[in-house]
Design a protein around this motif. Structure first.
Motif, PDB file in Angstrom:
ATOM      1  N   ILE A   8      20.643  57.308  26.381  1.00  0.00           N
ATOM      2  CA  ILE A   8      21.915  58.016  26.569  1.00  0.00           C
ATOM      3  C   ILE A   8      21.815  58.981  27.745  1.00  0.00           C
ATOM      4  CG2 ILE A   8      23.502  59.693  25.522  1.00  0.00           C
ATOM      5  CD1 ILE A   8      22.757  58.305  22.784  1.00  0.00           C
ATOM      6  N   LYS A   9      20.715  59.720  27.803  1.00  0.00           N
ATOM      7  CA  LYS A   9      20.510  60.666  28.907  1.00  0.00           C
ATOM      8  C   LYS A   9      20.400  59.931  30.240  1.00  0.00           C
ATOM      9  CE  LYS A   9      20.202  64.893  27.236  1.00  0.00           C
ATOM     10  NZ  LYS A   9      21.071  65.972  27.666  1.00  0.00           N
ATOM     11  N   ASP A  10      19.628  58.851  30.263  1.00  0.00           N
ATOM     12  CA  ASP A  10      19.433  58.077  31.486  1.00  0.00           C
ATOM     13  C   ASP A  10      20.748  57.479  31.985  1.00  0.00           C
ATOM     14  OD1 ASP A  10      17.777  56.882  33.526  1.00  0.00           O
ATOM     15  OD2 ASP A  10      17.980  54.981  32.449  1.00  0.00           O
ATOM     16  N   LEU A  11      21.551  57.003  31.053  1.00  0.00           N
ATOM     17  CA  LEU A  11      22.839  56.415  31.393  1.00  0.00           C
ATOM     18  C   LEU A  11      23.850  57.477  31.826  1.00  0.00           C
ATOM     19  CD1 LEU A  11      24.113  53.615  31.474  1.00  0.00           C
ATOM     20  CD2 LEU A  11      24.706  53.886  29.076  1.00  0.00           C
ATOM     21  N   LEU A  23      27.178  61.190  28.297  1.00  0.00           N
ATOM     22  CA  LEU A  23      27.737  62.457  27.820  1.00  0.00           C
ATOM     23  C   LEU A  23      28.202  63.335  28.976  1.00  0.00           C
ATOM     24  CD1 LEU A  23      25.264  63.222  24.903  1.00  0.00           C
ATOM     25  CD2 LEU A  23      27.397  61.927  24.863  1.00  0.00           C
ATOM     26  N   HIS A  24      27.538  63.230  30.103  1.00  0.00           N
ATOM     27  CA  HIS A  24      27.946  63.989  31.294  1.00  0.00           C
ATOM     28  C   HIS A  24      29.128  63.310  31.982  1.00  0.00           C
ATOM     29  CE1 HIS A  24      27.825  64.914  35.626  1.00  0.00           C
ATOM     30  NE2 HIS A  24      27.655  66.145  35.178  1.00  0.00           N
ATOM     31  N   ASP A  25      28.985  62.010  32.251  1.00  0.00           N
ATOM     32  CA  ASP A  25      30.004  61.279  33.013  1.00  0.00           C
ATOM     33  C   ASP A  25      31.349  61.188  32.294  1.00  0.00           C
ATOM     34  OD1 ASP A  25      28.091  60.895  34.959  1.00  0.00           O
ATOM     35  OD2 ASP A  25      27.654  58.824  34.369  1.00  0.00           O
ATOM     36  N   LEU A  26      31.320  61.248  30.971  1.00  0.00           N
ATOM     37  CA  LEU A  26      32.552  61.140  30.193  1.00  0.00           C
ATOM     38  C   LEU A  26      32.888  62.447  29.468  1.00  0.00           C
ATOM     39  CD1 LEU A  26      31.950  57.549  28.762  1.00  0.00           C
ATOM     40  CD2 LEU A  26      33.479  58.211  30.629  1.00  0.00           C
ATOM     41  N   SER A  27      32.343  63.553  29.946  1.00  0.00           N
ATOM     42  CA  SER A  27      32.509  64.843  29.260  1.00  0.00           C
ATOM     43  C   SER A  27      33.962  65.252  29.086  1.00  0.00           C
ATOM     44  CB  SER A  27      31.731  65.940  29.983  1.00  0.00           C
ATOM     45  OG  SER A  27      32.231  66.119  31.294  1.00  0.00           O
ATOM     46  N   ARG A  43      35.471  50.965  33.021  1.00  0.00           N
ATOM     47  CA  ARG A  43      35.195  49.802  33.867  1.00  0.00           C
ATOM     48  C   ARG A  43      34.413  50.205  35.113  1.00  0.00           C
ATOM     49  NH1 ARG A  43      37.703  45.162  32.461  1.00  0.00           N
ATOM     50  NH2 ARG A  43      39.432  45.281  30.977  1.00  0.00           N
ATOM     51  N   HIS A  44      34.791  51.332  35.699  1.00  0.00           N
ATOM     52  CA  HIS A  44      34.114  51.814  36.911  1.00  0.00           C
ATOM     53  C   HIS A  44      32.648  52.177  36.628  1.00  0.00           C
ATOM     54  CE1 HIS A  44      33.281  54.004  40.590  1.00  0.00           C
ATOM     55  NE2 HIS A  44      32.924  55.037  39.853  1.00  0.00           N
ATOM     56  N   LEU A  45      32.413  52.891  35.533  1.00  0.00           N
ATOM     57  CA  LEU A  45      31.061  53.370  35.233  1.00  0.00           C
ATOM     58  C   LEU A  45      30.140  52.299  34.659  1.00  0.00           C
ATOM     59  CD1 LEU A  45      31.936  56.824  33.627  1.00  0.00           C
ATOM     60  CD2 LEU A  45      30.792  56.455  35.829  1.00  0.00           C
ATOM     61  N   GLU A  86      22.782  48.252  22.212  1.00  0.00           N
ATOM     62  CA  GLU A  86      24.172  47.925  22.452  1.00  0.00           C
ATOM     63  C   GLU A  86      24.955  49.228  22.309  1.00  0.00           C
ATOM     64  OE1 GLU A  86      28.018  45.336  20.940  1.00  0.00           O
ATOM     65  OE2 GLU A  86      26.170  45.207  19.778  1.00  0.00           O
ATOM     66  N   PHE A  87      25.766  49.508  23.300  1.00  0.00           N
ATOM     67  CA  PHE A  87      26.631  50.686  23.275  1.00  0.00           C
ATOM     68  C   PHE A  87      28.037  50.243  22.918  1.00  0.00           C
ATOM     69  CE2 PHE A  87      23.144  52.417  25.570  1.00  0.00           C
ATOM     70  CZ  PHE A  87      23.222  53.802  25.442  1.00  0.00           C
ATOM     71  N   GLU A  88      28.719  51.065  22.106  1.00  0.00           N
ATOM     72  CA  GLU A  88      30.129  50.872  21.839  1.00  0.00           C
ATOM     73  C   GLU A  88      30.823  52.194  22.144  1.00  0.00           C
ATOM     74  OE1 GLU A  88      31.775  48.439  18.568  1.00  0.00           O
ATOM     75  OE2 GLU A  88      32.630  50.355  17.887  1.00  0.00           O
TER      76      GLU A  88
END
Length: 176
Positions: free
Chosen positions: A22-25, A28-32, A70-72, A102-104
């Motif tokens: 999660i941190k690497d991806l 939480l920051h990009d979608l804050s 879609r962008h991220l 798998e992320f949802e």
């Protein structure tokens, strides 16, 4: 307690790996702006081998939310995005694979702490703190293919729609 993922760093091996993914991806920051919260089975330690990482979000402008997803993440393995209506509420859901998970990603026009996924997690956590041994029974049922909420309801002897009954149970017990 579940508004951050810090407790995962000190958890099981799988929780620690999820924390790192999660941190690497950077979700939480990009979608804050959408107030993301990791929900589901992994944060409360009832995940099984095939459990995914559910991140719920508050998204009032679903077109913009979908565009950002879609962008991220559009280039991630097996990326797919769907729109649906769940219990009368429009939602956007994106799935993809990153590292071994798998992320949802799930967005709907409702505060995250009022969404069913969050409420179910809070209730399930409270039940496990109150009823010794229920965790193991729920995990066993999940390994047999039963979804989390129906597994809890079965262990508690609750009949009817398990998603609604679990929330009713949690409200009656003062968990939420």
């Amino acid at each position: 307690m579940f508004e951050t993922i810090d407790h995962l760093y000190r958890g099981t091996t799988k929780q620690n790996l999820a924390y790192k993914a999660i941190k690497d991806l950077g979700i939480l920051h990009d979608l804050s702006e959408f107030h993301p919260i990791l929900c589901g089975t992994l944060p409360i330690g009832i995940d099984i081998e095939r459990s995914d990482l559910d991140v719920i979000m508050e998204a009032y402008h679903l077109d913009a939310f979908e565009k950002k997803l879609r962008h991220l993440y559009g280039e991630k393995d097996h990326f797919i995005v769907k729109r649906n209506t769940i219990r009368g509420v429009p939602v956007v859901k994106a799935n993809f694979y990153y590292k071994e998970f798998e992320f949802e990603l799930f967005g709907q026009p409702e505060p995250v702490t009022e969404q069913n996924a969050y409420l179910h997690m809070i209730i399930e956590h409270a039940i496990m703190l109150e009823i010794p041994g229920i965790k193991e029974g729920v995990i066993k049922l999940k390994q047999q293919g039963i979804k989390t909420e129906p597994a809890f309801c079965k262990k508690l002897g609750l009949e009817g729609d398990p998603y609604k009954r679990l929330i009713d149970f949690g409200r009656n017990k003062g968990y939420i």
